[in-house]
Write a protein that holds these residues in place. Structure first.
Motif, PDB file in Angstrom:
ATOM      1  N   LEU A 165       0.858  -1.183   0.000  1.00 28.50           N
ATOM      2  CA  LEU A 165       0.000   0.000   0.000  1.00 28.50           C
ATOM      3  C   LEU A 165       0.897   1.236   0.000  1.00 28.50           C
ATOM      4  O   LEU A 165       1.616   1.483   0.966  1.00 28.50           O
ATOM      5  CB  LEU A 165      -0.920  -0.004   1.232  1.00 28.50           C
ATOM      6  CG  LEU A 165      -1.795  -1.249   1.422  1.00 28.50           C
ATOM      7  CD1 LEU A 165      -2.625  -1.127   2.695  1.00 28.50           C
ATOM      8  CD2 LEU A 165      -2.704  -1.469   0.209  1.00 28.50           C
ATOM      9  N   LEU A 166       0.849   1.999  -1.083  1.00 31.03           N
ATOM     10  CA  LEU A 166       1.741   3.151  -1.269  1.00 31.03           C
ATOM     11  C   LEU A 166       0.978   4.463  -1.103  1.00 31.03           C
ATOM     12  O   LEU A 166      -0.009   4.711  -1.809  1.00 31.03           O
ATOM     13  CB  LEU A 166       2.366   3.105  -2.665  1.00 31.03           C
ATOM     14  CG  LEU A 166       3.657   2.293  -2.827  1.00 31.03           C
ATOM     15  CD1 LEU A 166       4.048   2.231  -4.296  1.00 31.03           C
ATOM     16  CD2 LEU A 166       4.785   2.891  -2.011  1.00 31.03           C
TER      17      LEU A 166
ATOM     18  N   VAL B  93      -6.482   5.869   5.732  1.00 32.61           N
ATOM     19  CA  VAL B  93      -7.141   4.795   4.975  1.00 32.61           C
ATOM     20  C   VAL B  93      -6.225   3.579   4.849  1.00 32.61           C
ATOM     21  O   VAL B  93      -6.606   2.451   5.177  1.00 32.61           O
ATOM     22  CB  VAL B  93      -7.575   5.286   3.577  1.00 32.61           C
ATOM     23  CG1 VAL B  93      -8.026   4.102   2.707  1.00 32.61           C
ATOM     24  CG2 VAL B  93      -8.706   6.289   3.689  1.00 32.61           C
ATOM     25  N   HIS B  94      -5.003   3.781   4.373  1.00 35.11           N
ATOM     26  CA  HIS B  94      -4.119   2.638   4.133  1.00 35.11           C
ATOM     27  C   HIS B  94      -3.655   1.978   5.429  1.00 35.11           C
ATOM     28  O   HIS B  94      -3.574   0.748   5.500  1.00 35.11           O
ATOM     29  CB  HIS B  94      -2.912   3.063   3.284  1.00 35.11           C
ATOM     30  CG  HIS B  94      -3.137   2.890   1.818  1.00 35.11           C
ATOM     31  ND1 HIS B  94      -2.251   3.314   0.859  1.00 35.11           N
ATOM     32  CD2 HIS B  94      -4.170   2.315   1.129  1.00 35.11           C
ATOM     33  CE1 HIS B  94      -2.717   3.009  -0.349  1.00 35.11           C
ATOM     34  NE2 HIS B  94      -3.877   2.418  -0.202  1.00 35.11           N
ATOM     35  N   ALA B  95      -3.365   2.773   6.452  1.00 35.89           N
ATOM     36  CA  ALA B  95      -2.946   2.179   7.729  1.00 35.89           C
ATOM     37  C   ALA B  95      -4.056   1.319   8.317  1.00 35.89           C
ATOM     38  O   ALA B  95      -3.807   0.217   8.831  1.00 35.89           O
ATOM     39  CB  ALA B  95      -2.539   3.273   8.712  1.00 35.89           C
ATOM     40  N   THR B  96      -5.301   1.793   8.236  1.00 38.15           N
ATOM     41  CA  THR B  96      -6.440   1.034   8.776  1.00 38.15           C
ATOM     42  C   THR B  96      -6.737  -0.187   7.916  1.00 38.15           C
ATOM     43  O   THR B  96      -6.981  -1.284   8.439  1.00 38.15           O
ATOM     44  CB  THR B  96      -7.686   1.938   8.858  1.00 38.15           C
ATOM     45  OG1 THR B  96      -7.354   3.149   9.530  1.00 38.15           O
ATOM     46  CG2 THR B  96      -8.810   1.239   9.604  1.00 38.15           C
ATOM     47  N   LEU B  97      -6.715  -0.012   6.597  1.00 38.39           N
ATOM     48  CA  LEU B  97      -6.949  -1.135   5.691  1.00 38.39           C
ATOM     49  C   LEU B  97      -5.899  -2.220   5.903  1.00 38.39           C
ATOM     50  O   LEU B  97      -6.221  -3.423   5.888  1.00 38.39           O
ATOM     51  CB  LEU B  97      -6.923  -0.649   4.244  1.00 38.39           C
ATOM     52  CG  LEU B  97      -7.058  -1.723   3.163  1.00 38.39           C
ATOM     53  CD1 LEU B  97      -8.378  -2.472   3.290  1.00 38.39           C
ATOM     54  CD2 LEU B  97      -6.916  -1.102   1.769  1.00 38.39           C
TER      55      LEU B  97
ATOM     56  N   THR C 158       2.489  -4.358   3.479  1.00 36.81           N
ATOM     57  CA  THR C 158       3.460  -3.315   3.776  1.00 36.81           C
ATOM     58  C   THR C 158       2.847  -1.962   3.425  1.00 36.81           C
ATOM     59  O   THR C 158       2.317  -1.791   2.320  1.00 36.81           O
ATOM     60  CB  THR C 158       4.754  -3.510   2.961  1.00 36.81           C
ATOM     61  OG1 THR C 158       5.311  -4.792   3.268  1.00 36.81           O
ATOM     62  CG2 THR C 158       5.769  -2.421   3.268  1.00 36.81           C
ATOM     63  N   VAL C 159       2.910  -1.022   4.372  1.00 34.43           N
ATOM     64  CA  VAL C 159       2.448   0.350   4.117  1.00 34.43           C
ATOM     65  C   VAL C 159       3.682   1.248   4.013  1.00 34.43           C
ATOM     66  O   VAL C 159       4.500   1.297   4.934  1.00 34.43           O
ATOM     67  CB  VAL C 159       1.533   0.868   5.243  1.00 34.43           C
ATOM     68  CG1 VAL C 159       1.089   2.306   4.949  1.00 34.43           C
ATOM     69  CG2 VAL C 159       0.316  -0.029   5.416  1.00 34.43           C
TER      70      VAL C 159
ATOM     71  N   GLY D 233       7.370  -8.245  -7.090  1.00 33.51           N
ATOM     72  CA  GLY D 233       6.806  -9.541  -6.746  1.00 33.51           C
ATOM     73  C   GLY D 233       5.579  -9.495  -5.845  1.00 33.51           C
ATOM     74  O   GLY D 233       5.208 -10.501  -5.241  1.00 33.51           O
ATOM     75  N   TYR D 234       4.926  -8.350  -5.761  1.00 37.21           N
ATOM     76  CA  TYR D 234       3.694  -8.248  -4.971  1.00 37.21           C
ATOM     77  C   TYR D 234       2.497  -8.717  -5.805  1.00 37.21           C
ATOM     78  O   TYR D 234       2.457  -8.532  -7.020  1.00 37.21           O
ATOM     79  CB  TYR D 234       3.466  -6.806  -4.511  1.00 37.21           C
ATOM     80  CG  TYR D 234       4.314  -6.417  -3.321  1.00 37.21           C
ATOM     81  CD1 TYR D 234       3.829  -6.544  -2.023  1.00 37.21           C
ATOM     82  CD2 TYR D 234       5.610  -5.916  -3.494  1.00 37.21           C
ATOM     83  CE1 TYR D 234       4.617  -6.198  -0.931  1.00 37.21           C
ATOM     84  CE2 TYR D 234       6.391  -5.562  -2.405  1.00 37.21           C
ATOM     85  CZ  TYR D 234       5.883  -5.707  -1.123  1.00 37.21           C
ATOM     86  OH  TYR D 234       6.660  -5.363  -0.030  1.00 37.21           O
ATOM     87  N   ASP D 235       1.536  -9.299  -5.125  1.00 36.19           N
ATOM     88  CA  ASP D 235       0.281  -9.659  -5.805  1.00 36.19           C
ATOM     89  C   ASP D 235      -0.513  -8.408  -6.144  1.00 36.19           C
ATOM     90  O   ASP D 235      -1.164  -8.333  -7.181  1.00 36.19           O
ATOM     91  CB  ASP D 235      -0.559 -10.581  -4.914  1.00 36.19           C
ATOM     92  CG  ASP D 235       0.142 -11.898  -4.645  1.00 36.19           C
ATOM     93  OD1 ASP D 235       0.384 -12.633  -5.616  1.00 36.19           O
ATOM     94  OD2 ASP D 235       0.460 -12.169  -3.471  1.00 36.19           O
ATOM     95  N   VAL D 236      -0.468  -7.424  -5.237  1.00 38.55           N
ATOM     96  CA  VAL D 236      -1.194  -6.165  -5.444  1.00 38.55           C
ATOM     97  C   VAL D 236      -0.327  -5.004  -4.967  1.00 38.55           C
ATOM     98  O   VAL D 236       0.232  -5.041  -3.869  1.00 38.55           O
ATOM     99  CB  VAL D 236      -2.531  -6.138  -4.654  1.00 38.55           C
ATOM    100  CG1 VAL D 236      -3.216  -4.775  -4.809  1.00 38.55           C
ATOM    101  CG2 VAL D 236      -3.458  -7.252  -5.097  1.00 38.55           C
ATOM    102  N   VAL D 237      -0.202  -3.984  -5.808  1.00 35.41           N
ATOM    103  CA  VAL D 237       0.339  -2.693  -5.382  1.00 35.41           C
ATOM    104  C   VAL D 237      -0.816  -1.702  -5.481  1.00 35.41           C
ATOM    105  O   VAL D 237      -1.422  -1.545  -6.545  1.00 35.41           O
ATOM    106  CB  VAL D 237       1.512  -2.233  -6.272  1.00 35.41           C
ATOM    107  CG1 VAL D 237       1.934  -0.814  -5.888  1.00 35.41           C
ATOM    108  CG2 VAL D 237       2.686  -3.190  -6.139  1.00 35.41           C
ATOM    109  N   GLN D 238      -1.141  -1.060  -4.365  1.00 39.89           N
ATOM    110  CA  GLN D 238      -2.254  -0.109  -4.347  1.00 39.89           C
ATOM    111  C   GLN D 238      -1.732   1.296  -4.080  1.00 39.89           C
ATOM    112  O   GLN D 238      -1.002   1.523  -3.118  1.00 39.89           O
ATOM    113  CB  GLN D 238      -3.277  -0.503  -3.278  1.00 39.89           C
ATOM    114  CG  GLN D 238      -4.482   0.432  -3.214  1.00 39.89           C
ATOM    115  CD  GLN D 238      -5.633  -0.196  -2.478  1.00 39.89           C
ATOM    116  OE1 GLN D 238      -6.201  -1.203  -2.920  1.00 39.89           O
ATOM    117  NE2 GLN D 238      -6.001   0.371  -1.350  1.00 39.89           N
ATOM    118  N   LEU D 239      -2.132   2.238  -4.929  1.00 44.60           N
ATOM    119  CA  LEU D 239      -1.697   3.629  -4.842  1.00 44.60           C
ATOM    120  C   LEU D 239      -2.840   4.458  -4.267  1.00 44.60           C
ATOM    121  O   LEU D 239      -3.969   4.397  -4.766  1.00 44.60           O
ATOM    122  CB  LEU D 239      -1.322   4.156  -6.227  1.00 44.60           C
ATOM    123  CG  LEU D 239      -0.439   3.238  -7.086  1.00 44.60           C
ATOM    124  CD1 LEU D 239      -0.254   3.846  -8.471  1.00 44.60           C
ATOM    125  CD2 LEU D 239       0.913   3.008  -6.409  1.00 44.60           C
TER     126      LEU D 239
END
Length: 363
Positions: free
Chosen positions: A5-6, A12-16, A28-29, A70-76
């Protein structure tokens, strides 16, 4: 899943991340903590002041890139997910896209689609940029238009939105700005809130009624806080024995929460249709939100029973009237507090929201 989570926007990202970890995912945040708010993160990407600060951050990001593979998901969290110029972010995005399975863009915070749609197509009756068909003339609104329209930020946003696998909006307002452009891949998922570990005290509150307002540095006029504050101060002056006003200005998140705790109601975001992270957090504690609660907010959640938010129109008279009515009719407070807690539990509870993200990632 392995998830990166970038960036950060109002926790939002810390809670998610907490919710996704509870579901068994490796998360990883990496963020700057959303500037002075200083939300928690695993990798600190805050930038020091000046040009040298930008070069140091750029060097740090490039040193981290081999680990961001190599991450399954990178979220911006936003197209500007780093405190760097848009032209610096573009090659970093392309690297992330090339070396990871899926990329998700969040429609949260300021971006080109929000600025452009509200300035030209006006899908909302009012917003940060328009009141009806009239454009707002506030200097911060004009500055954001200048910053996003016809710039490198616009090019970056449009490139990422077109290229990514999915787009997630956490507010109705952001959803209606993205969905017409990306019908197939725009998804609405409510914002995640971690419910308090101890139940809120919903007992009828003795007078004075405590009203809380948070004031963001340099964004008071843009968010309508100046109007809300003036209305609150005028009501307090008229009913000094019935109302207490608590202000938090530009403080870190932990201090903000301490100041907010124990309040009866929070004034937040005059030009919003929906409550964002701070009022939702307040509502989870049994604090009533006076702000954005338009019918569209309940419709997108399919909520047909609860109406906990005291909705105000974007003007001084509406805020003053609604606040005065609450002060004069404190018997309403118990039910509104009760509904506020249930509303957040029903739609925003962080593990429930994390499951919705998990389902999207698995598509």
């Amino acid at each position: 899943m392995k998830i990166l989570l970038l960036g950060e926007y109002s926790n939002v990202h810390a809670t998610l991340a907490e919710g996704l970890r509870t579901l068994g995912h490796q998360v990883t945040v990496a963020s700057n903590g959303d500037f002075w708010k200083n939300y928690p993160r695993d990798i600190d990407l805050s930038r020091q002041e000046g040009k040298l600060g930008g070069l140091k951050l750029l060097a740090k990001v490039y040193s981290l890139l081999p680990r961001w593979r190599g991450y399954d998901v990178v979220q911006l969290i936003n197209p500007m997910f780093l405190e760097l110029k848009a032209e610096r972010i573009a090659p970093i995005y392309r690297y992330l896209r090339q070396h990871n399975r899926k990329v998700v863009l969040c429609a949260m915070g300021m971006d080109w689609y929000w600025v452009h749609e509200c300035t030209y197509n006006k899908p909302l009756r009012y917003s940060d940029f328009n009141i009806g068909q009239e454009l707002r003339k506030d200097e911060p609104a004009i500055r954001e238009q200048r910053d996003w329209l016809g710039t490198e930020k616009e090019r970056l946003n449009r490139m990422i939105a077109t290229d990514c696998d999915s787009i997630v909006a956490g507010l109705y307002e952001d959803f209606v700005c993205y969905e017409p452009n990306f019908k197939e891949k725009t998804h609405f998922i409510p914002l995640p809130i971690k419910m308090p570990s101890t139940p809120s005290s919903l007992a009828p509150h003795p007078l004075p009624i405590k009203i809380f307002i948070g004031i963001s540095k340099g964004r008071s006029a843009y968010k309508g806080t100046d109007i809300m504050l003036r209305a609150a101060e005028d009501v307090q002056a008229r009913y000094p024995d019935r109302m207490e006003l608590i202000k938090a200005e530009g403080v870190p998140f932990a201090e903000y929460q301490q100041l907010m705790d124990g309040s009866d109601a929070i004034l937040d975001q005059l030009y919003s249709y929906t409550p964002s992270m701070n009022p939702l957090l307040a509502m989870s504690k049994g604090i009533i939100c006076i702000g954005g609660g338009e019918p569209e907010n309940y419709e997108i959640l399919s909520e047909k029973e609860l109406r906990p938010i005291i909705n105000v129109q974007p003007n001084y008279e509406s805020v003053r009237h609604e606040l005065e009515q609450l002060i004069l009719h404190p018997e309403r407070i118990y039910l509104l507090k009760q509904q506020s807690v249930e509303y957040v539990r029903r739609h925003h509870e962080y593990i429930k929201v994390a499951r919705q993200y998990e389902a999207l990632y698995n598509k």
